[in-house]
Structure formats: structure tokens, C-alpha cells
Write a protein that holds these residues in place. Structure first.
Motif, short mmCIF file in Angstrom:
data_model
loop_
_atom_site.label_atom_id
_atom_site.label_comp_id
_atom_site.label_asym_id
_atom_site.label_seq_id
_atom_site.Cartn_x
_atom_site.Cartn_y
_atom_site.Cartn_z
N HIS A 1 -37.33 -30.68 4.06
CA HIS A 1 -38.23 -29.99 3.81
C HIS A 1 -39.26 -28.85 3.30
O HIS A 1 -40.21 -29.24 4.53
CB HIS A 1 -38.88 -30.64 2.22
N HIS B 1 -42.17 -27.34 3.35
CA HIS B 1 -43.39 -26.87 2.28
C HIS B 1 -44.01 -26.20 2.27
O HIS B 1 -44.43 -25.59 3.44
CB HIS B 1 -44.21 -28.41 2.88
N GLY B 2 -44.08 -25.78 0.92
CA GLY B 2 -44.97 -24.34 0.58
C GLY B 2 -44.18 -23.24 0.62
O GLY B 2 -45.09 -21.60 0.17
N HIS C 1 -49.09 -31.26 -6.01
CA HIS C 1 -48.56 -30.23 -5.17
C HIS C 1 -47.41 -29.44 -5.79
O HIS C 1 -46.67 -30.55 -6.98
CB HIS C 1 -47.76 -31.43 -3.22
N HIS D 1 -43.44 -27.75 -5.36
CA HIS D 1 -42.67 -26.82 -4.66
C HIS D 1 -42.64 -24.99 -4.87
O HIS D 1 -42.81 -24.73 -6.51
CB HIS D 1 -41.34 -27.68 -4.79
CU CU Z 1 -43.61 -29.54 -1.44
#
Ligand code: CU
Ligand code: C2O
Ligand code: CU
Length: 499
Positions: A123, A125-126, A413, A415
Motif C-alpha cells: 500500500h 500510504h498517503g 487514516h 486513503h
Molecule cells: Cu494508507
């Protein structure tokens, strides 16, 4: 009547004895846990005798379509933690992975290969990218299998990271060492900052290895030491007046509160999604799992400073703090300045004054959603792979109102997007939350209003995730899914009944 009464009072006495007994047992168990889980404190105990390892910049090639192509292989490895080698997992190596780096506007392609004995994912992330490229739990790569996500980098320069996201197994995979940095550059960026990778611009990936029986064990919540880029007791030689640290909390559960040993300030210049509007002098910088911060440290010739993590403020009750590492302290990284230091760029007064515009216009909000975090649930529901908990219309600007009702530490968080924190408990966000974020720590009972805009990618069939980034909680189901659809389009996976 008398007989009945005495039966009743015997019964009542038994209940009282029972309750007292259970109470005593609970108190005893708490007491034992209190001692057994006593605060971990390595301040002043770390030798700093190993030079900090800098993760190599990942090599890349340009293919015939002009795409920047990387290779990432998840594999088994070993790490020597002083008491002999322990089994780990890493990307293209034993533990952690190379730093990927790409520019805004570039198209990237990553050849992912899984050489682990079990299925996993990668993944980003960000990263703002199509859901099918996101590497969440729907993009599993089987052992021996490959996956080739490709997308165009289109967001401000920042420090992102990559890690596995297999549903129910993320804590274990990350704890074993599967994580790496992904640095984004922006050729149009105006600000001059220290940016010589590994020289005055250092990746600082802080992990918390939980070791048991010769292997990194993902089941435990907290370890008793910290590693930086996989190095235990690291020092870094500094040859410039200013050094930029790209701090990444790559630990599954632990929250850090970074500060300098002499109390001098860290100058925070960036958060998850890019530069802050302006530099912010902070005595400490708190990072929950998955969060990043870029800070500058100013050094005098010949001096030595220690980056340390002091007992983090978790915004929780006393008990929750105690059992969540809230009293733990660590010496993290020693910085050793050379006797002569090269000049560094002047620090500008402003960095990215308009960066939050990326998250949308707060006066043109299309929809407000509420997210209640409690237990291992968000809005009373657990993660269901085949449900869309939320359906978002492409192009919309939304406010997500997140509140931790749990009496436990949680984080939030999202996505696909970088968000702007509009308010914290009705007030202006503090300077460290004044830029773009993708992960925040949610303090007990506090409502965070997050502004975000869903541009570019609609896919009615493939969801993005939002979740608590304490990876054990995520694995236990504290996660939901949203799909982004074109206006008027129906999601192609079941919609949650509540909506
Ligand atoms: Cu993420
Ligand atoms: Cu860092 Cu859903 O992930
Ligand atoms: Cu949580």
C-alpha cells in the motif's frame, strides 16, 4: 418470611463476597500488569556505536512509455539485534526497503514480487491514486505472485511510505520489517531546503521491534527498544549547519514524542502531505503510527545532540496512557556535527502558505459525514470486505467529523486523499496540524473536522480504506471502506444498510 429473608441475606452476602473477590483478583492482575508492563526507558542507556544505515534510493529505469519503473520484492531476511540474528521480512533486503523517489507529473510503475511464504500487499500510504493501485486488502499478491500498479504522481512534494495491508495481518507484516519511504519531489517547488539525500536530508524510519524466539513477532504490541532505519543505537555524522530529518513512525502500535536532549527546538517544516504553511518551532513533535514530520535541526560545529522520544501525550486517561506506552522514553538517534560545517540555506519565513487549498474550499462543502471511533468499531461497524460503508461522489469536497469515544488511543487514516484539519474541538488546529495530513491521533472525546476533496479517480467496484492506524486495531476490524463514484453512478459493491 423470616426464613426467606435470611436466605436472601445469605445470597446477598455471597454476592458481596463474590464481587469483592473479583475486584481483588482484578486489582491483583492490574498490579502484576502494572509491574510487568512497567515503563520502558532507554534514555542515557544507548551507546550510539553504529553508524545510521541510510536506506538506498531505489534504482529505476524509464520504459518505452516514459514511465519510471521500480522493482520491489518482499522477501525473508535476518537482522542482527545484538543477541544474534532474528528472522525478519524486508523489501529487496532483510529489513525495511529502499527509498522510492519520484517527481510530481511523473508516471510510475512498480513491479511488486512476493517471495514471502504468505500473501501480502503493498500500500502506498498517503498517495493520491486509483483505488485499484492503492495496495489495500483487495490487491492481494499471492506467494510467488506479482502485481504491477501504475499511476501518475500528482500531489505536493512530501514524505510518504509504503507497507503491506493484508486484512487481519498488517501488524505482523509491518512488524517483521515490511516498510519503506516514498519521497515525492515537485520540480516547481520554490523553497530551498537541505535536500542532499543521506547527507543533510536524512530518512529516519523509527520502528519498534517486538522480538520473540529469534523472530520479529507481530503479535506483541510494544518492544523495549527502537531502531532507526533498522539500526540499533545509531549515530549520524552531520557536515552541514542544518540537517533535515524525515521522521516516519513505522511502528505498528507505538506513539513517539520526538525532542532534542538539550531541550532546544525542532523546527517542523512538513507534515504528512507536504510542507507546512510556515516553519514551526516545537519543543517536541508527536507522531502516531504512520504519521510523518519533516524537521530541521541546527547544529554548532563539533557538538553532539540526541534525538529522543519522551513520554508521549496520548490524550487519554491515566490507565490507557500507562498501558499504551505513554510513560516510555527512548534515546533514538545521535547527531554528531563535524568540526567545520558547510553553510545551509536560510530558512524562509513561509514554506507553502497555500498548501491547504489542495484539500478544497471550506465554504463549498458538499457533504458532512460523522465517524465515531469506539472499541474496535467505526460507526458501530467492523470492517466488511464486501461492503461500501460510504459512497463518495467524484469531485466533492467533504468534511469528515471524527471523534474518539473509546477511552483508548486511536488514530484515523484516510486513503487516497490528503486532508486539512479545519478544527480540533471547535478550535483552530495547532501549527503542527496546519498543513496536509493523512493520519491523525484522535484524543479522547475530541472532535476533529477534516476537509478533503475527492478528485480524479472514480471506481464503483474497488473501495479505498479509512481506519485506525494502530495496526492491531486495524487488524481487529477497526476499518471501513469507501468507494468514489461518478455523479449518479451506483456503487458496484453492496452498500451499507445504514445509508
Ligand atoms: Cu494508507
Ligand atoms: Cu498506512 Cu491503510 O494504511
Ligand atoms: Cu485504534
Amino acid at each position: 418470611m423470616a426464613r426467606r429473608r435470611s436466605m436472601f441475606s445469605i445470597f446477598r452476602r455471597l454476592v458481596v463476597i463474590g464481587v469483592l473477590g473479583v475486584g481483588l483478583l482484578t486489582a491483583g492482575a492490574l498490579g502484576i500488569a502494572w509491574v510487568a508492563l512497567g515503563p520502558t526507558d532507554t534514555v542515557g542507556e544507548v551507546d550510539f556505536d553504529t553508524e545510521l544505515v541510510i536506506p538506498p534510493l531505489a534504482e529505476s529505469t524509464i520504459d518505452e512509455q516514459g514511465r519510471r519503473v521500480f522493482e520491489l520484492t518482499a522477501q525473508e531476511g535476518h537482522l542482527d539485534l545484538g543477541e544474534g540474528a532474528v528472522d525478519t521480512w524486508g523489501f529487496n533486503g532483510d529489513y525495511l526497503g529502499p527509498t522510492l523517489r519520484a517527481e510530481r507529473g511523473e508516471e510510475v510503475l512498480v513491479h511488486v514480487r512476493n517471495e514471502l511464504p504468505e500473501a501480502s500487499t503493498v500500500h502506498w500510504h498517503g498517495m493520491h491514486l486509483p483505488a485499484a493501485m492503492d495496495g489495500g486488502p483487495h490487491q492481494m499478491v499471492e506467494p510467488g505472485g506479482t502485481w504491477d500498479p501504475t499511476w501518475t504522481i500528482d500531489q505536493p512534494a512530501t514524505t510518504l511510505w509504503y507497507h503491506p495491508h493484508p486484512h487481519g495481518r498488517t501488524q505482523e507484516h509491518v512488524a517483521r520489517g515490511l516498510a519503506g519511504m516514498f519521497i515525492l519531489d515537485d520540480p516547481a517547488a520554490q523553497v530551498e531546503l537541505p535536500s542532499d539525500y543521506g547527507v543533510d536530508d536524512l530518512p529516519v524510519i523509527v520502528t519498534d521491534p517486538t522480538v520473540r524466539r529469534g523472530a520479529v513477532d507481530g503479535g506483541r504490541e510494544f518492544g523495549d527498544r527502537v531502531l532507526v532505519n533498522g539500526t540499533e543505537g545509531p549515530y549520524a555524522e552531520v557536515s552541514t549547519e542544518l540537517v533535515r530529518l524525515r521522521l516516519l513512525n513505522g511502528s505498528p502500535m507505538r506513539v513517539y514524542q520526538f525532542s532534542l536532549d538539550d531541550g532546544s527546538p525542532l523546527v517542523q517544516i512538513g507534515s504528512d502531505g507536504g510542507l507546512l504553511p510556515a516553519p514551526h518551532e516545537a519543543t517536541s513533535v508527536r507522531l502516531s503510527p504512520g504519521e510523518r514530520a519533516e524537521v530541521l535541526v541546527r547544529l554548532e560545529p563539533g557538538e553532539t545532540r540526541v534525538l529522543r522520544s519522551i513520554d508521549p501525550d496520548l490524550g487519554q486517561n491515566f490507565l490507557a496512557e500507562r498501558f499504551s506506552g505513554g510513560q516510555d522514553r527512548f534515546d533514538v538517534l545521535q547527531l554528531r556535527a563535524a568540526d567545520e560545517l558547510a553553510d545551509s540555506p536560510e530558512l524562509p519565513e513561509e514554506l507553502a502558505p497555500d498548501i491547504v487549498e489542495h484539500a478544497g474550499d471550506p465554504s463549498a462543502v458538499d457533504r458532512v459525514r460523522e465517524f465515531r471511533m469506539s472499541g474496535r468499531q467505526i460507526n458501530g461497524a467492523q470492517m466488511r470486505m464486501d461492503h461500501a460503508d460510504e459512497v463518495v461522489t467524484l469531485g466533492d469536497t467533504e468534511v469528515w467529523e471524527v471523534t474518539n469515544h473509546g477511552g483508548e488511543v486511536h488514530t484515523f487514516h484516510v486513503h487516497d486523499v490528503q486532508f486539512r484539519v479545519l478544527s480540533v474541538d471547535g478550535r483552530e488546529p495547532p501549527p503542527e496540524l496546519s498543513g496536509l495530513k493523512d493520519t491523525i491521533l484522535t484524543e479522547e472525546g475530541v472532535t476533529y473536522r477534516l476537509l478533503m476533496t475527492f478528485t480524479d479517480y472514480a471506481d464503483p467496484a474497488v473501495p479505498y480504506m479509512y481506519h485506525c492506524h494502530l495496526l492491531k486495531h486495524e487488524d481487529q476490524g477497526m476499518m471501513g471502506q469507501f468507494v468514489v463514484v461518478e455523479e449518479g453512478q451506483e456503487p458496484a459493491i453492496a452498500e451499507h444498510e445504514g445509508h
